[in-house]
Scaffold this motif. Sequence first.
Motif, PDB file in Angstrom:
ATOM      1  N   UNK A  78      -2.162 -45.097 -32.862  1.00  0.00           N
ATOM      2  CA  UNK A  78      -2.855 -46.285 -32.286  1.00  0.00           C
ATOM      3  C   UNK A  78      -2.489 -47.412 -33.254  1.00  0.00           C
ATOM      4  N   UNK A  79      -2.543 -47.190 -34.718  1.00  0.00           N
ATOM      5  CA  UNK A  79      -2.182 -48.185 -35.474  1.00  0.00           C
ATOM      6  C   UNK A  79      -0.921 -48.384 -35.882  1.00  0.00           C
ATOM      7  N   UNK A  80       0.119 -47.717 -35.299  1.00  0.00           N
ATOM      8  CA  UNK A  80       1.563 -48.002 -35.312  1.00  0.00           C
ATOM      9  C   UNK A  80       1.990 -47.365 -36.641  1.00  0.00           C
ATOM     10  N   UNK A  81       1.613 -46.369 -36.989  1.00  0.00           N
ATOM     11  CA  UNK A  81       2.078 -45.680 -38.266  1.00  0.00           C
ATOM     12  C   UNK A  81       3.271 -44.829 -37.516  1.00  0.00           C
ATOM     13  N   UNK A  82       4.342 -44.518 -38.471  1.00  0.00           N
ATOM     14  CA  UNK A  82       5.347 -43.541 -38.097  1.00  0.00           C
ATOM     15  C   UNK A  82       5.135 -42.284 -38.908  1.00  0.00           C
ATOM     16  N   UNK A  83       6.160 -41.451 -38.575  1.00  0.00           N
ATOM     17  CA  UNK A  83       6.015 -40.100 -39.427  1.00  0.00           C
ATOM     18  C   UNK A  83       4.932 -39.549 -39.001  1.00  0.00           C
ATOM     19  N   UNK A  84       4.836 -38.176 -39.667  1.00  0.00           N
ATOM     20  CA  UNK A  84       3.667 -37.316 -39.139  1.00  0.00           C
ATOM     21  C   UNK A  84       2.367 -38.022 -39.458  1.00  0.00           C
ATOM     22  N   UNK A  85       1.497 -37.492 -38.890  1.00  0.00           N
ATOM     23  CA  UNK A  85      -0.053 -38.055 -39.236  1.00  0.00           C
ATOM     24  C   UNK A  85      -0.584 -37.087 -40.385  1.00  0.00           C
ATOM     25  N   UNK A  86      -1.609 -37.716 -40.850  1.00  0.00           N
ATOM     26  CA  UNK A  86      -2.215 -36.903 -42.066  1.00  0.00           C
ATOM     27  C   UNK A  86      -3.021 -35.851 -41.443  1.00  0.00           C
ATOM     28  N   UNK A  87      -3.217 -34.937 -42.327  1.00  0.00           N
ATOM     29  CA  UNK A  87      -4.207 -33.594 -41.651  1.00  0.00           C
ATOM     30  C   UNK A  87      -5.774 -33.836 -42.490  1.00  0.00           C
TER      31      UNK A  87
END
Length: 93
Positions: A78-87
């Motif tokens: 939603x905030x436009x970050x790329x790559x894998x999300x944090x865990x």
Amino acid sequence: MTRQDLLTLAATYQWSTPAERVVAEDMPGLIARVMELGTWDDAHALLAETGPEAFLAVLDHPPAGVLSNKSLAFWHCRLGRSGPPPTARRRFD
């Protein structure tokens, strides 16, 4: 969003702490709880009030035990970050 709206969100999502104190001292905690538990309207009203930088800061350093992997993945996208999300962190390390 008015100050009263912020106080209402604080009382709703971080009920264990007085709302005035949450707004004055723990906006990251409030943002994290709204990211995890908030309604669509509450989350986007808070996002509009604080700006995406505040949400990104919480996403970069999520409090232990507050955000689930599902919420982290949603807000990451939603905030436009790329790559894998944090865990999610389960412990205070």
